[in-house]
Design a protein around this motif. Sequence first.
Motif, PDB file in Angstrom:
ATOM      1  N   SER A 496       0.621  -0.910  -0.227  1.00  0.00           N
ATOM      2  CA  SER A 496       0.152  -0.446  -0.644  1.00  0.00           C
ATOM      3  C   SER A 496       0.907   1.167   0.054  1.00  0.00           C
ATOM      4  CB  SER A 496      -1.069  -0.372   1.474  1.00  0.00           C
ATOM      5  OG  SER A 496      -0.305  -0.522   2.251  1.00  0.00           O
ATOM      6  N   ALA A 497       2.222   0.689  -0.046  1.00  0.00           N
ATOM      7  CA  ALA A 497       3.157   2.548   0.071  1.00  0.00           C
ATOM      8  C   ALA A 497       3.011   3.393   1.047  1.00  0.00           C
ATOM      9  CB  ALA A 497       2.868   3.025  -1.756  1.00  0.00           C
ATOM     10  N   ARG A 498       2.565   4.685   0.336  1.00  0.00           N
ATOM     11  CA  ARG A 498       2.185   5.394   1.188  1.00  0.00           C
ATOM     12  C   ARG A 498       0.481   5.635   1.530  1.00  0.00           C
ATOM     13  NH1 ARG A 498       2.772   8.518  -3.095  1.00  0.00           N
ATOM     14  NH2 ARG A 498       0.592  10.277  -3.527  1.00  0.00           N
ATOM     15  N   THR A 596       7.195   7.689   2.462  1.00  0.00           N
ATOM     16  CA  THR A 596       5.986   8.263   4.034  1.00  0.00           C
ATOM     17  C   THR A 596       6.499  10.303   3.237  1.00  0.00           C
ATOM     18  OG1 THR A 596       6.596   6.828   5.436  1.00  0.00           O
ATOM     19  CG2 THR A 596       5.907   9.081   6.056  1.00  0.00           C
ATOM     20  N   TYR A 597       4.875  10.592   3.307  1.00  0.00           N
ATOM     21  CA  TYR A 597       4.952  12.045   3.154  1.00  0.00           C
ATOM     22  C   TYR A 597       4.820  12.611   4.035  1.00  0.00           C
ATOM     23  CZ  TYR A 597       5.129  11.458  -2.717  1.00  0.00           C
ATOM     24  OH  TYR A 597       5.290  11.002  -3.818  1.00  0.00           O
ATOM     25  N   VAL A 598       4.279  13.759   4.086  1.00  0.00           N
ATOM     26  CA  VAL A 598       4.074  14.888   5.462  1.00  0.00           C
ATOM     27  C   VAL A 598       2.615  15.099   5.636  1.00  0.00           C
ATOM     28  CG1 VAL A 598       5.993  17.047   4.756  1.00  0.00           C
ATOM     29  CG2 VAL A 598       3.951  17.044   3.706  1.00  0.00           C
ATOM     30  N   SER A 599       2.298  14.558   5.604  1.00  0.00           N
ATOM     31  CA  SER A 599       0.697  14.000   5.489  1.00  0.00           C
ATOM     32  C   SER A 599       0.089  12.376   4.991  1.00  0.00           C
ATOM     33  CB  SER A 599      -0.565  14.886   5.073  1.00  0.00           C
ATOM     34  OG  SER A 599      -0.285  14.729   3.837  1.00  0.00           O
ATOM     35  N   ALA A 600       0.946  11.318   4.611  1.00  0.00           N
ATOM     36  CA  ALA A 600       0.932  10.135   4.865  1.00  0.00           C
ATOM     37  C   ALA A 600       1.822   8.851   3.835  1.00  0.00           C
ATOM     38  CB  ALA A 600       0.287  10.316   3.337  1.00  0.00           C
ATOM     39  N   GLY A 604       4.665   4.318   8.650  1.00  0.00           N
ATOM     40  CA  GLY A 604       5.081   3.281   8.287  1.00  0.00           C
ATOM     41  C   GLY A 604       6.306   2.292   7.974  1.00  0.00           C
ATOM     42  N   ARG A 605       7.305   2.885   8.922  1.00  0.00           N
ATOM     43  CA  ARG A 605       8.515   2.342   8.944  1.00  0.00           C
ATOM     44  C   ARG A 605       8.661   1.424   8.653  1.00  0.00           C
ATOM     45  NH1 ARG A 605      11.855   4.452  14.231  1.00  0.00           N
ATOM     46  NH2 ARG A 605      10.740   6.809  13.703  1.00  0.00           N
ATOM     47  N   TYR A 606       8.072   0.305   9.583  1.00  0.00           N
ATOM     48  CA  TYR A 606       7.909  -1.216   9.002  1.00  0.00           C
ATOM     49  C   TYR A 606       7.622  -2.331   8.472  1.00  0.00           C
ATOM     50  CZ  TYR A 606      10.327   0.117  13.852  1.00  0.00           C
ATOM     51  OH  TYR A 606      10.463   1.005  15.387  1.00  0.00           O
ATOM     52  N   GLN A 799      -2.678   7.541  10.215  1.00  0.00           N
ATOM     53  CA  GLN A 799      -1.675   7.514   9.752  1.00  0.00           C
ATOM     54  C   GLN A 799      -1.304   8.732   8.566  1.00  0.00           C
ATOM     55  OE1 GLN A 799      -1.493   7.663   5.883  1.00  0.00           O
ATOM     56  NE2 GLN A 799      -3.288   7.585   5.938  1.00  0.00           N
ATOM     57  N   ALA A 800      -2.512  10.021   8.529  1.00  0.00           N
ATOM     58  CA  ALA A 800      -1.883  10.536   7.895  1.00  0.00           C
ATOM     59  C   ALA A 800      -1.618  12.485   8.729  1.00  0.00           C
ATOM     60  CB  ALA A 800      -2.688  10.807   6.801  1.00  0.00           C
TER      61      ALA A 800
END
Length: 1001
Positions: A496-498, A596-600, A604-606, A799-800
């Motif tokens: 699912s990426a970001r 990871t984006y600034v709002s997404a 989700g690091r792991y 997450q966002a």
Amino acid sequence: MKIFSFENEIPPQFSCDHSSHLSLSDQQYKYGTHSLQWEYTSNSYLEVNEPIFYRPFQEGSISQERDSFVVWIYNPEPLEDVLTFQFGRNKEVDCQFVFHLNFRGWRTAWVAYERDMQGDPHPEMDTLIILAPRRIGMGKLYINQLMLNTPIDPRFHTRDKQVPFVNLEADKNANAHWLSLYAFAELEHRNSVPEVGASEQQGTHGMINERFEKLILQDRFVALEDIKRIREIFSTFGISRNGDVISGRPIDLPFFDHFPKSDKERLKKLANSIQLSSYTDFMLEIALHYRSAGRSSWKQELQVIFIDLLDHLDEQGWAYGSSQGTVHHFGYNFRHYYPAVFLMRAELEQAGRLERTQKTMYWFSGAGRIHSPLEDIEGNIDIFNTTLHGILASLLIMYDTLTKVRELSSFREWLSQSLIPAPGLRSAYKSDGSAYHHVNHYPAYAIGGFLGVTPVIYLISGTVYRIDERAHASIRKALLAMRLYANKYEWLLSLSARHPTGKGALEVEPYKYMALSGTPDGSKPVDEEVAAAYLRLLPHKEESEAAEQFLTMRIAPEADPDGHWTMNFAALAIHRRDSWLAGARGHSRYLWANETYVSANLYGRYISHGHLQIMSQGEPINHTDSGYHHDGWDWNRWPGTTTVHKPIADLRSNVRNVDTFSGFEEMLLSDETYAGGLNLEGRNGMFAMKLHEHPKYEGSHRARKSVFFFDNRIICLGSDIENTNLVYPTETTLFQNHLADLGSPIWVNDNNSICEFPYAYERVLDEPIWLLDHLENGYYIPEGQMLSLSKSVQHSKHQATDADTQGSFATAILGHGCAPKQGSYEYTILVKTNRANIEAFCKNMRSLESAAYRVLRKDHSAHIVKDHVNQTTAYALFEANADVRTGWVLAVDTPAMIMIREAGDELIVSAVDPDLRLYDGKESDQYDEAGNQVEVSVYSRKWIHAESMPSTIRIVLKGSWIMKGDFLGCRLAENRDDHTTVIEIVCKDAMPREFVLQMEI
């Protein structure tokens, strides 16, 4: 930071020479209701005296934005001349640029001081001088929204016919597919005119046009209420004509990247603009109503409205040669323009607008890219999703000449080249079915690409313009792969990426168009395998013309996929039985661990640290019923992962803008090359990885992980778990399941059900035990491990948005303590099982004779498992090892994965080198002076477009064997006197090689 919009008065900073005149005008405006009118002569100049506050870019800044100049110009008539913008201190010029006036209407320029202008900008600049055109006696220009200095992302400035020198590097960067319109337009045609008869071309073009119209048109009844609503919407655009001049509200992209952040909302309100997407959506609505209105009296009114919309769009600068300052992500906002004008092509020809409109379509779709040298062509999912239809439409509305045939032939070549498996990490499709965007397998973007490209493949199928066989087979494989890693519609969370929302899902329509496009070799007009997939995926009770056609052909829906698949360009293993799906995913020095984006995806690091997910519940099967729930989810605990369990505040990503190749995003790379999977006979398989977390967060964290898939048994091993974190514990997550019903039982040994809530259990196991979660997954856990089991309300973060969330979950983990050394684990999952089966499995594991499997080795060098049911031994060989001496394998000279099934006097063998081998050695700029890996943008890596380098695995096997046939990349190298056999396997692209050996008599 001064912005001049000229709404109420001429600012006192503005003056001009005596041969020209300044005034405010409401005849033309871009923002607000007025602009600055400058009546000039050939020697005129306009002067602005105001500190510019230019500051050079400082390396190491948090943001990569560059100080830039922005202006809007309205030109009443095209001129083969230029305006010259000079910036300096009083009369001394420090830097300058020219602005071409070869247009009518509004145009803008975004010009970075440091990169784009001639000369050397100076921090004390306080004067702008605009020099009038020199080749004309007198004229008039309108100026609006002049910004002496505003910071802009350096990736976004876009060159065009007015400022062709801007951001030349954009043509080489990751967003070139948006920003290279000027370069595409300048490409020389690659093809000579093919020999095609007039009648043949007319028949072919007519058939494609007919298919295209059917694709766009939707049956509708046009009522008076529809016309009233259209009139009302159109009236809000403020469009009016004064002679041959048309004016109205501005039309903008939604990004407003040139507006200072501190003043953005005020300026957007002042602009009073219409978003481009809303405008073009409305154009398509008008076209559809016009084509559905029959002979009604409303048709003439709709046609007039459409022409007004088209002319105003052109006057606003959405025209050939204009890039509007930036066109990044432009395709999403303009996609409905193309079908709208295609449907109105006859009316546009009648109104004398067809040629102008075709040029605009060709320009904004970047259609000139079809003439790129073949070696430079790269598929791009953004283009397939947003502008591919526009490219084709811009060619179809051309007159039927040999030039049109040449363009369509070039289109065929370009599209075919775009679809074939791409080298390295280039987009868009890989030999294993991965669909690439953002330098990784990315289903959320892939689905948009499929929705865009498959109808086009259908439109040109069966004609001289059909894509070639290799390209057809490539896109077909990628599409069919999606229905393997999705179940039934939602894809694995690790993909699912970001967007870890659990909502990403495949669309059914691409399977229809792919089936109707025929087989790759063109021998059959319907691809029956894809049609069968379409029929299975079509929602229950949903009808379609295509489904009826396929059923009439006696094509039955396919059964749920069953088998094992390897996608090493995604570091992904896929295992399916019955209706369930299990998937394991990792990352490497080539494939990022998280996006990871600034709002997404802030936590989700792991997500790809060996994530093992089981999707088995729901109708259709889905994430929610299979245990995932966003609210309250502990982002430390993706099933299957081995992680340092951090407080939520510490787990939050620190997103940076690391260079000019990227925006504010995090896409961390490991320094390990060993990550991926292997399958044997398409039935069973394995996954393994060397886990090393990036030093940005926990660089000491390492583990060696493997997952072995045999039928409904998933054997999970870990070794060499270590880090130096003395504060927070390290753990391996077995499951984290949302509890919709707090009383849902968990069964632990001896049929003891745990229904209470909350609940907590933790102990070191002195004997093997079994668990059964409420989702029908059984867990066998050998003794000697620290097991924690809980049912509780969990508190987490969105997450966002970072908002507080909570939810109820059942969780099981194996603890490794703080700062572990040589930590390890072992557990086995039985999918879709019951208490009797998992209890019997646990009992049978107590005896070597009855055990379903046996771990032969679990150490730094290798994880080796023998599955007795399938008589298969699987090897995760993390290191080259001359002394493996386990099972059939005696030695291996390359880190590899091997699976061997015994079948009488034969061995069925599969092997792979999981290293994609895109480069050798270490990249110096990924490491600091102390040798620690630093954060870099993956887009900045030179190797992302590199071809995978072949490697040879040399395996020494016990016994004397011969090859039973010829197998690609595999050869018998040596039969030794000591009854050992040497096999050499050439690997490329981390693709598995499979072969059969027969005992030598």
